[in-house]
Design a protein around this motif. Structure first.
Motif, PDB file in Angstrom:
ATOM      1  N   PRO A 124       9.412 -12.951  -4.621  1.00 40.81           N
ATOM      2  CA  PRO A 124       8.972 -14.160  -3.932  1.00 40.81           C
ATOM      3  C   PRO A 124       9.922 -15.339  -4.140  1.00 40.81           C
ATOM      4  N   ILE A 125      10.673 -15.313  -5.201  1.00 43.76           N
ATOM      5  CA  ILE A 125      11.631 -16.407  -5.440  1.00 43.76           C
ATOM      6  C   ILE A 125      12.702 -16.366  -4.360  1.00 43.76           C
ATOM      7  N   LEU A 126      13.290 -15.191  -4.147  1.00 39.30           N
ATOM      8  CA  LEU A 126      14.321 -15.057  -3.120  1.00 39.30           C
ATOM      9  C   LEU A 126      13.739 -15.257  -1.722  1.00 39.30           C
ATOM     10  N   ALA A 127      12.517 -14.779  -1.500  1.00 44.15           N
ATOM     11  CA  ALA A 127      11.883 -14.967  -0.196  1.00 44.15           C
ATOM     12  C   ALA A 127      11.708 -16.449   0.094  1.00 44.15           C
ATOM     13  N   ASP A 128      11.307 -17.222  -0.916  1.00 43.72           N
ATOM     14  CA  ASP A 128      11.137 -18.659  -0.716  1.00 43.72           C
ATOM     15  C   ASP A 128      12.478 -19.333  -0.436  1.00 43.72           C
ATOM     16  N   LEU A 129      13.514 -18.918  -1.149  1.00 46.33           N
ATOM     17  CA  LEU A 129      14.830 -19.512  -0.927  1.00 46.33           C
ATOM     18  C   LEU A 129      15.363 -19.193   0.467  1.00 46.33           C
ATOM     19  N   ALA A 130      14.910 -18.089   1.049  1.00 46.15           N
ATOM     20  CA  ALA A 130      15.355 -17.697   2.385  1.00 46.15           C
ATOM     21  C   ALA A 130      14.644 -18.480   3.484  1.00 46.15           C
ATOM     22  N   ALA A 181      11.119 -26.424   5.707  1.00 46.27           N
ATOM     23  CA  ALA A 181       9.849 -25.729   5.886  1.00 46.27           C
ATOM     24  C   ALA A 181       8.867 -26.269   4.867  1.00 46.27           C
ATOM     25  N   GLU A 182       7.603 -26.328   5.238  1.00 42.44           N
ATOM     26  CA  GLU A 182       6.588 -26.837   4.313  1.00 42.44           C
ATOM     27  C   GLU A 182       6.613 -26.013   3.045  1.00 42.44           C
ATOM     28  N   GLN A 183       6.614 -26.692   1.892  1.00 40.77           N
ATOM     29  CA  GLN A 183       6.703 -25.992   0.621  1.00 40.77           C
ATOM     30  C   GLN A 183       5.485 -26.279  -0.220  1.00 40.77           C
ATOM     31  N   SER A 209       1.672 -13.443   2.968  1.00 39.06           N
ATOM     32  CA  SER A 209       2.653 -12.838   2.080  1.00 39.06           C
ATOM     33  C   SER A 209       4.006 -12.794   2.757  1.00 39.06           C
ATOM     34  N   PRO A 210       5.073 -13.073   2.020  1.00 36.89           N
ATOM     35  CA  PRO A 210       6.406 -12.979   2.606  1.00 36.89           C
ATOM     36  C   PRO A 210       6.728 -11.527   2.915  1.00 36.89           C
ATOM     37  N   ARG A 211       7.524 -11.329   3.945  1.00 42.07           N
ATOM     38  CA  ARG A 211       7.914  -9.976   4.328  1.00 42.07           C
ATOM     39  C   ARG A 211       9.241  -9.687   3.655  1.00 42.07           C
ATOM     40  N   PHE A 212       9.198  -9.086   2.494  1.00 40.24           N
ATOM     41  CA  PHE A 212      10.393  -8.820   1.703  1.00 40.24           C
ATOM     42  C   PHE A 212      11.312  -7.862   2.433  1.00 40.24           C
ATOM     43  N   GLY A 213      12.558  -8.236   2.544  1.00 38.98           N
ATOM     44  CA  GLY A 213      13.563  -7.364   3.119  1.00 38.98           C
ATOM     45  C   GLY A 213      13.526  -7.280   4.630  1.00 38.98           C
ATOM     46  N   VAL A 214      12.586  -7.950   5.287  1.00 40.62           N
ATOM     47  CA  VAL A 214      12.497  -7.885   6.742  1.00 40.62           C
ATOM     48  C   VAL A 214      13.051  -9.175   7.317  1.00 40.62           C
ATOM     49  N   ASP A 215      14.046  -9.051   8.148  1.00 38.69           N
ATOM     50  CA  ASP A 215      14.681 -10.181   8.819  1.00 38.69           C
ATOM     51  C   ASP A 215      15.219 -11.226   7.856  1.00 38.69           C
TER      52      ASP A 215
END
Length: 163
Positions: A121-127, A132-134, A142-148
């Motif tokens: 989730p750390i990398l997903a948030d940085l992406a 974007a609202e934080q 949930s973030p879509r890890f590895g997708v797009d």
């Protein structure tokens, strides 16, 4: 006194003394016949003043203004107090910003499994796009890890790119 002595007295490095001289924060030092800088006691006190102001987080521009006020014995202290309180407000705002960043990182780290899986989730948030609202409340799905994500897109592109 030479630059080393002025540095020892004031706590300002010789490199910074030369820089302050270059930008006009302090007057150019007198030079010996051999070309070495010679500083007077008032120069050394000015450097000590600058060091203390820097320790309190004042910018070079603010220090220049403070130096003018320090030398002006007929100035009102109200202006100095106003500058100090304005600086305190800026410091408090910066502290609040840093605390918000720390809380966000703690929140993300708490939700990271920290295992050998790539989901993070750390990398997903940085992406996320900038602006974007934080915040913990801003994450409803949930973030879509590895997708797009840029990394997965690059990986897919590398796999299909002609050699």
């Amino acid at each position: 006194m030479n630059i080393g002595q002025a540095s020892s007295f004031s706590g300002v490095s010789a490199k910074m003394i030369r820089y302050y001289e270059q930008i006009g924060l302090i007057p150019r030092a007198m030079r010996s016949d051999a070309g070495y800088r010679n500083y007077s006691a008032p120069d050394a006190h000015r450097l000590r003043f600058i060091r203390r102001a820097r320790d309190l987080g004042f910018s070079v521009e603010q220090i220049a203004e403070l130096l003018v006020l320090w030398r002006d014995r007929e100035r009102a202290s109200a202006h100095v107090k106003e500058m100090a309180l304005s600086h305190v407000a800026g410091l408090k705002a910066k502290i609040a910003e840093l605390q918000a960043m720390a809380h966000m990182l703690e929140h993300l780290a708490d939700h990271c499994h920290g295992n050998d899986r790539p989901d993070c989730p750390i990398l997903a948030d940085l992406a996320e796009p900038a602006g974007a609202e934080q915040g913990p409340q801003a994450r409803h799905k949930s973030p879509r890890f590895g997708v797009d994500t840029p990394a997965s897109s690059r990986h897919r592109a590398a796999m299909v790119a002609p050699s």
